[in-house]
Design a protein around this motif. Structure first.
Motif, PDB file in Angstrom:
ATOM      1  N   VAL A   1       0.788  -1.233   0.000  1.00  0.00           N
ATOM      2  CA  VAL A   1       0.000   0.000   0.000  1.00  0.00           C
ATOM      3  C   VAL A   1       0.818   1.280   0.000  1.00  0.00           C
ATOM      4  CG1 VAL A   1      -1.908  -1.157   1.152  1.00  0.00           C
ATOM      5  CG2 VAL A   1      -0.282   0.145   2.515  1.00  0.00           C
ATOM      6  N   GLY A   2       2.100   1.209   0.246  1.00  0.00           N
ATOM      7  CA  GLY A   2       2.904   2.422   0.332  1.00  0.00           C
ATOM      8  C   GLY A   2       2.821   2.986   1.736  1.00  0.00           C
ATOM      9  N   GLU A   3       2.180   4.126   1.862  1.00  0.00           N
ATOM     10  CA  GLU A   3       2.109   4.792   3.160  1.00  0.00           C
ATOM     11  C   GLU A   3       1.003   4.214   4.037  1.00  0.00           C
ATOM     12  OE1 GLU A   3       1.991   9.049   3.047  1.00  0.00           O
ATOM     13  OE2 GLU A   3       3.140   9.109   1.196  1.00  0.00           O
ATOM     14  N   ILE A   4       1.246   4.268   5.337  1.00  0.00           N
ATOM     15  CA  ILE A   4       0.208   3.908   6.290  1.00  0.00           C
ATOM     16  C   ILE A   4      -0.278   5.196   6.948  1.00  0.00           C
ATOM     17  CG2 ILE A   4       0.980   1.553   6.669  1.00  0.00           C
ATOM     18  CD1 ILE A   4       2.403   2.472   9.173  1.00  0.00           C
ATOM     19  N   ASP A   5      -1.535   5.179   7.400  1.00  0.00           N
ATOM     20  CA  ASP A   5      -2.110   6.381   8.012  1.00  0.00           C
ATOM     21  C   ASP A   5      -1.780   6.475   9.495  1.00  0.00           C
ATOM     22  OD1 ASP A   5      -3.247   7.069   5.550  1.00  0.00           O
ATOM     23  OD2 ASP A   5      -5.059   5.923   5.984  1.00  0.00           O
ATOM     24  N   THR A   6      -2.045   5.403  10.238  1.00  0.00           N
ATOM     25  CA  THR A   6      -1.742   5.397  11.667  1.00  0.00           C
ATOM     26  C   THR A   6      -1.242   4.015  12.058  1.00  0.00           C
ATOM     27  OG1 THR A   6      -3.956   4.715  12.381  1.00  0.00           O
ATOM     28  CG2 THR A   6      -3.554   7.079  12.210  1.00  0.00           C
ATOM     29  N   GLU A   7      -0.563   3.982  13.195  1.00  0.00           N
ATOM     30  CA  GLU A   7      -0.002   2.722  13.684  1.00  0.00           C
ATOM     31  C   GLU A   7       0.071   2.798  15.198  1.00  0.00           C
ATOM     32  OE1 GLU A   7       4.074   0.166  12.952  1.00  0.00           O
ATOM     33  OE2 GLU A   7       3.843   2.104  11.988  1.00  0.00           O
TER      34      GLU A   7
ATOM     35  N   THR B   1      -1.522  -2.429  15.398  1.00  0.00           N
ATOM     36  CA  THR B   1      -2.691  -2.096  14.580  1.00  0.00           C
ATOM     37  C   THR B   1      -2.274  -1.014  13.597  1.00  0.00           C
ATOM     38  OG1 THR B   1      -4.160  -2.631  16.416  1.00  0.00           O
ATOM     39  CG2 THR B   1      -5.083  -1.316  14.613  1.00  0.00           C
ATOM     40  N   ILE B   2      -2.540  -1.256  12.331  1.00  0.00           N
ATOM     41  CA  ILE B   2      -2.126  -0.341  11.270  1.00  0.00           C
ATOM     42  C   ILE B   2      -3.343   0.022  10.425  1.00  0.00           C
ATOM     43  CG2 ILE B   2      -0.672  -0.091   9.220  1.00  0.00           C
ATOM     44  CD1 ILE B   2       1.222  -2.167  10.484  1.00  0.00           C
ATOM     45  N   GLU B   3      -3.553   1.310  10.212  1.00  0.00           N
ATOM     46  CA  GLU B   3      -4.646   1.773   9.350  1.00  0.00           C
ATOM     47  C   GLU B   3      -4.045   2.345   8.088  1.00  0.00           C
ATOM     48  OE1 GLU B   3      -7.960   3.635  11.022  1.00  0.00           O
ATOM     49  OE2 GLU B   3      -7.674   2.698  12.981  1.00  0.00           O
ATOM     50  N   TYR B   4      -4.705   2.045   6.963  1.00  0.00           N
ATOM     51  CA  TYR B   4      -4.188   2.471   5.666  1.00  0.00           C
ATOM     52  C   TYR B   4      -5.301   2.460   4.634  1.00  0.00           C
ATOM     53  CZ  TYR B   4      -3.889  -2.639   5.366  1.00  0.00           C
ATOM     54  OH  TYR B   4      -4.161  -3.980   5.421  1.00  0.00           O
ATOM     55  N   ASN B   5      -4.960   2.934   3.441  1.00  0.00           N
ATOM     56  CA  ASN B   5      -5.895   2.936   2.326  1.00  0.00           C
ATOM     57  C   ASN B   5      -5.470   1.837   1.366  1.00  0.00           C
ATOM     58  OD1 ASN B   5      -6.756   3.745  -0.489  1.00  0.00           O
ATOM     59  ND2 ASN B   5      -7.869   5.241   0.740  1.00  0.00           N
ATOM     60  N   LEU B   6      -6.400   0.971   1.018  1.00  0.00           N
ATOM     61  CA  LEU B   6      -6.108  -0.140   0.110  1.00  0.00           C
ATOM     62  C   LEU B   6      -7.034  -0.029  -1.096  1.00  0.00           C
ATOM     63  CD1 LEU B   6      -4.633  -2.812  -0.469  1.00  0.00           C
ATOM     64  CD2 LEU B   6      -6.414  -3.963   0.842  1.00  0.00           C
TER      65      LEU B   6
END
Length: 168
Positions: free
Chosen positions: A91-97, A109-114
Motif C-alpha cells: 500500500v505504500g504509506e500507512i495512516d496510523t499505527e 494495529t495499522i490503518e491504511y488505504n487499500l
C-alpha cells in the motif's frame, strides 16, 4: 465445512490449528456477518463478510490469516516488523499505527488505504516455548468506514480476537 457447519451469527468462531503446535484463533462473528473458512493450503484461515453493507460494488470483509515465521523472525518484534513491511510494500504509506497486545502477545494495529478502501490490519506475533513464531493477522476493510454497523463490527472483531497456544 459447509453452510450447516457454520456457527450461528453472533457466536465466536474458533479457527482450529492445522498442526499440533499452531495457535488457536477465536474471532467474534458480529450480527449480520457471514463466515467462510479458508482452504487448507493457504495462510487464510477464514473470512468474515457482510453482504448487507455492500457499497460501491464492495462487500466489507475481515480476512484472518496465520503464517509461521520460524526461521524468518527470531523474536516477536521481528515478526511484527516483517508483517508491517509487507503491508507497506503493498500500500505504500500507512495512516496510523499503534502497538498493543492481544491475549498477552505483542500486536500492532495499522490503518491504511487499500485501493480506495479504508483498511485496518491487526498483526499479532505469537511465540511458543519451543521458539516457534507465527503472525496472526486480521485485515478488515470497507468502502464505507463511517457506517455505524461496520464501525461496531470492526471494533468487535479487532477488540475481541483471541489467540491461544496449545498446552505444551
Amino acid at each position: 465445512m459447509d453452510i450447516s457447519d457454520h456457527p450461528p451469527a453472533g457466536e465466536p468462531i474458533q479457527l482450529a490449528p492445522r498442526t499440533p503446535d499452531e495457535p488457536t484463533i477465536t474471532v467474534p462473528q458480529p450480527p449480520g456477518w457471514g463466515f467462510m473458512p479458508g482452504k487448507d493450503d493457504t495462510a487464510i484461515r477464514g473470512i468474515l463478510f457482510n453482504q448487507d453493507l455492500r457499497l460501491h460494488g464492495f462487500t466489507p470483509n475481515a480476512v484472518v490469516t496465520l503464517e509461521e515465521l520460524t526461521g524468518q523472525a527470531g523474536v516477536p518484534s521481528q515478526a511484527l516488523a516483517k508483517e508491517r513491511a509487507a503491508i507497506i510494500d503493498i500500500v505504500g504509506e500507512i495512516d496510523t499505527e499503534s502497538p498493543g497486545t492481544v491475549s498477552g502477545f505483542a500486536s500492532r494495529t495499522i490503518e491504511y488505504n487499500l485501493q480506495g478502501r479504508s483498511a485496518t490490519g491487526l498483526i499479532v506475533a505469537v511465540q511458543n516455548a519451543k521458539d516457534r513464531i507465527w503472525a496472526v493477522t486480521v485485515t478488515i476493510q470497507t468502502t464505507d468506514a463511517d457506517n455505524p454497523h461496520y464501525a461496531a463490527a470492526k471494533t468487535s472483531i479487532l477488540h475481541s480476537l483471541e489467540v491461544r497456544l496449545p498446552d505444551q
